[in-house]
Write an enzyme that holds these catalytic residues in place. Structure first.
Site, PDB file in Angstrom:
ATOM      1  N   LYS A   1       0.819  -1.221   0.000  1.00  0.00           N
ATOM      2  CA  LYS A   1       0.000   0.000   0.000  1.00  0.00           C
ATOM      3  C   LYS A   1       0.850   1.266   0.000  1.00  0.00           C
ATOM      4  O   LYS A   1       0.334   2.357  -0.245  1.00  0.00           O
ATOM      5  CB  LYS A   1      -0.932   0.001   1.217  1.00  0.00           C
ATOM      6  CG  LYS A   1      -2.091  -0.987   1.103  1.00  0.00           C
ATOM      7  CD  LYS A   1      -3.006  -0.914   2.315  1.00  0.00           C
ATOM      8  CE  LYS A   1      -4.180  -1.880   2.185  1.00  0.00           C
ATOM      9  NZ  LYS A   1      -5.069  -1.834   3.380  1.00  0.00           N
TER      10      LYS A   1
ATOM     11  N   HIS B   1      -2.513 -12.959   0.069  1.00  0.00           N
ATOM     12  CA  HIS B   1      -3.556 -12.816   1.089  1.00  0.00           C
ATOM     13  C   HIS B   1      -4.864 -12.236   0.548  1.00  0.00           C
ATOM     14  O   HIS B   1      -5.869 -12.186   1.282  1.00  0.00           O
ATOM     15  CB  HIS B   1      -3.054 -11.989   2.281  1.00  0.00           C
ATOM     16  CG  HIS B   1      -3.029 -10.514   2.064  1.00  0.00           C
ATOM     17  ND1 HIS B   1      -2.141  -9.885   1.223  1.00  0.00           N
ATOM     18  CD2 HIS B   1      -3.804  -9.523   2.589  1.00  0.00           C
ATOM     19  CE1 HIS B   1      -2.349  -8.581   1.249  1.00  0.00           C
ATOM     20  NE2 HIS B   1      -3.361  -8.331   2.074  1.00  0.00           N
ATOM     21  N   HIS B   2      -4.872 -11.823  -0.721  1.00  0.00           N
ATOM     22  CA  HIS B   2      -6.132 -11.383  -1.336  1.00  0.00           C
ATOM     23  C   HIS B   2      -6.639 -12.377  -2.373  1.00  0.00           C
ATOM     24  O   HIS B   2      -7.633 -12.100  -3.055  1.00  0.00           O
ATOM     25  CB  HIS B   2      -5.976  -9.992  -1.971  1.00  0.00           C
ATOM     26  CG  HIS B   2      -6.033  -8.883  -0.973  1.00  0.00           C
ATOM     27  ND1 HIS B   2      -7.139  -8.615  -0.198  1.00  0.00           N
ATOM     28  CD2 HIS B   2      -5.103  -7.961  -0.611  1.00  0.00           C
ATOM     29  CE1 HIS B   2      -6.891  -7.580   0.607  1.00  0.00           C
ATOM     30  NE2 HIS B   2      -5.658  -7.165   0.368  1.00  0.00           N
TER      31      HIS B   2
END
Length: 521
Positions: free
Chosen positions: A383, A434-435
């Site tokens: 991010k 993780h997505h």
């Protein structure tokens, strides 16, 4: 650096200060002598001549064989036989020579002293026998008077004693090397210390009588909170992890306190107290009781081993320092990412602890579960590359903005994938996967089922459970029942069904983790 790196030892206290413990032995402390002869009279005369014989404070225990085959059985059953008085001619012309050859070549026993005795020297000429066979002396029966037999036994036993001393030294040094190698591979301080206790016990039990003794030990770490029992064996096992002041006897505490005060290891009667400190400031004490009085050889071996232990403790301290540094950097970076996205740093702590909990319940080893815990705080590190306007948008993202947001998974993986460190390599996997979703509808690669790395599957359900139950810039916190209903509904879709079952069947423990690291308002 503490002086103990040179492993200085206190002088052992005299018998006036502390009594030396007398150890009961289950076997007589005597030299084993085998008489091999087919004549009963030879056995009787030899036994009578040596009836009161003693060497080095030990008497003689006689074993009797009347033929070569029986002699082979006895020496095989008693490999610690010291001397063999061996007749040459018995049931066969060279039966004694066959026994000597069997002992040296088949049993590989090079320590027992073999004295050939013959009443018929012409049957086996001395020169030929000495050259061809590994024997230690050759005597005619007529020349072995009582005095000469006494002298022969003294010389043979002296030779046997010295050979055995050399052999014990060799074995002891091999044990030091092997023990050091075994424990140097351990980086967990408790496992390492348990290994040290075990190896020291082994090193100090080198002679045959040691098998009848029982040594017990414990290890204490001198921390800022006081003395803590780090590891233990025998009767001390029950006190592991407890405050030493509350569980150890006064005399043990005094021994430990003296070692810490004087920064030295020492022996005292039937116990050993080892002092080990490192440049990082940690101090560890090893305490062993139930030991026999130590020989000079034992002390020498201990000093060599103790030097290695000091180095090993130093290495473990450095290992922990590096791990702590790496762990701190990971948490700080994870918290920085969450702060930038206007979320709390405690989210990464909760995800880390939940991930470890789920990994253990899934059946992974403790070390692997710990790696997942330490790696998961960087699950959203990508991010950093997402613009603020997208990252912190309070409302729903547009289709284009959602495409940009999805890139953070691959960005995070690309940032970390080149690292050789276990934690950062695991972080790269978690950031990437993780997505992803169990049914293949996730991103960035639309992996399906077990194509998704287990690390990513675990971090995913931990991340979603915590995110839904806490307030974010784009949503309010969901009630617990609604979160559980959503997680159950996503079994086989977003999440692996087995992980959903583990999470929901242990929901109270998971919520306790969340409560422990709740956000500070």
């Amino acid at each position: 650096m503490s002086e103990n790196r040179d492993m200085m030892f206190w002088e052992e206290e005299t018998e006036n200060d502390l009594p030396v413990i007398q150890l009961d032995r289950d076997v007589p402390d005597r030299w084993k002598v085998l008489l091999v002869d087919d004549e009963e009279a030879v056995h009787n005369v030899t036994t009578l001549a040596l009836e009161d014989f003693e060497f080095d404070g030990r008497g003689v225990e006689f074993f009797h064989a009347y033929n070569g085959d029986d002699a082979k059985v006895l020496i095989r059953e008693h490999p610690d036989m010291a001397v063999i008085l061996l007749d040459v001619v018995m049931e066969r012309e060279h039966a004694g020579l066959e026994v000597a050859d069997y002992i040296r070549e088949e049993l590989k026993n090079k320590t027992v002293r073999i004295i050939l005795r013959t009443g018929q020297p012409g049957q086996a000429p001395e020169r030929d026998v000495i050259v061809r066979y590994d024997i230690n002396d050759y005597k005619e029966k007529t020349e072995l008077t009582s005095q000469k037999l006494f002298t022969l036994m003294c010389a043979s036993l002296r030779s046997f004693r010295d050979i055995m001393a050399l052999e014990r030294n060799k074995v002891g040094l091999e044990r030091v090397i092997e023990s050091s190698a075994d424990i140097f591979g351990l980086t967990n301080i408790r496992q390492f210390t348990e290994g040290v206790l075990s190896q020291i016990t082994s090193l100090l039990h080198l002679d045959s009588s040691a098998a009848y003794m029982k040594a017990e030990g414990l290890a204490v770490s001198d921390t800022a909170e006081g003395l803590k029992v780090l590891a233990a064996t025998g009767e001390y096992r029950e006190v592991v992890g407890k405050d030493a002041q509350g569980v150890l006897t006064e005399d043990i505490l005094q021994d430990i306190s003296q070692a810490i005060k004087n920064e030295k290891s020492y022996y005292r009667a039937d116990r050993f107290v080892g002092y080990f400190s490192t440049a990082m400031g940690s101090t560890n004490i090893l305490y062993l009781s139930g030991l026999r009085p130590l020989t000079e050889m034992d002390r020498s071996l201990m000093e060599v081993f103790a030097r290695n232990i000091s180095i090993a403790y130093e290495n473990i301290d450095l290992h922990y320092e590096l791990e702590d540094t790496q762990r701190e950097i990971v948490y700080m970076l994870g918290e920085a990412v969450e702060t930038r996205s206007k979320e709390t740093g405690n989210h990464v702590k909760r995800v880390a602890e939940i991930s470890k909990f789920l990994a253990l319940k899934y059946g992974l080893e403790k070390e692997t579960a710990e790696i997942i815990k330490l790696a998961s705080p960087l699950h959203d590190v990508g991010k950093i590359g997402i613009p603020d306007a997208v990252l912190n948008k309070p409302g729903k993202l547009t289709a284009d903005e959602w495409v940009i947001m999805q890139t953070h998974a691959q960005l995070g993986h690309d940032m970390l994938k080149s690292s050789k460190k276990k934690i950062l390599k695991a972080s790269a996997i978690i950031a990437r996967d993780h997505h992803e979703k169990w049914d293949g509808s996730g991103y960035p690669a639309k992996k399906k089922g077990e194509q998704i790395h287990l690390f990513g599957r675990i971090a995913a359900i931990a991340d979603v459970y915590d995110a839904l139950g806490n307030e974010r810039c784009y949503k309010q916190a969901w009630p617990r029942d609604k979160v559980m209903t959503h997680i159950l509904g996503q079994s086989g879709k977003h999440f692996e069904p087995r992980l959903v079952e583990i999470l929901l069947s242990n929901i109270d423990q998971v919520d306790a983790i969340c409560a422990q690291y709740q956000d500070v308002v």
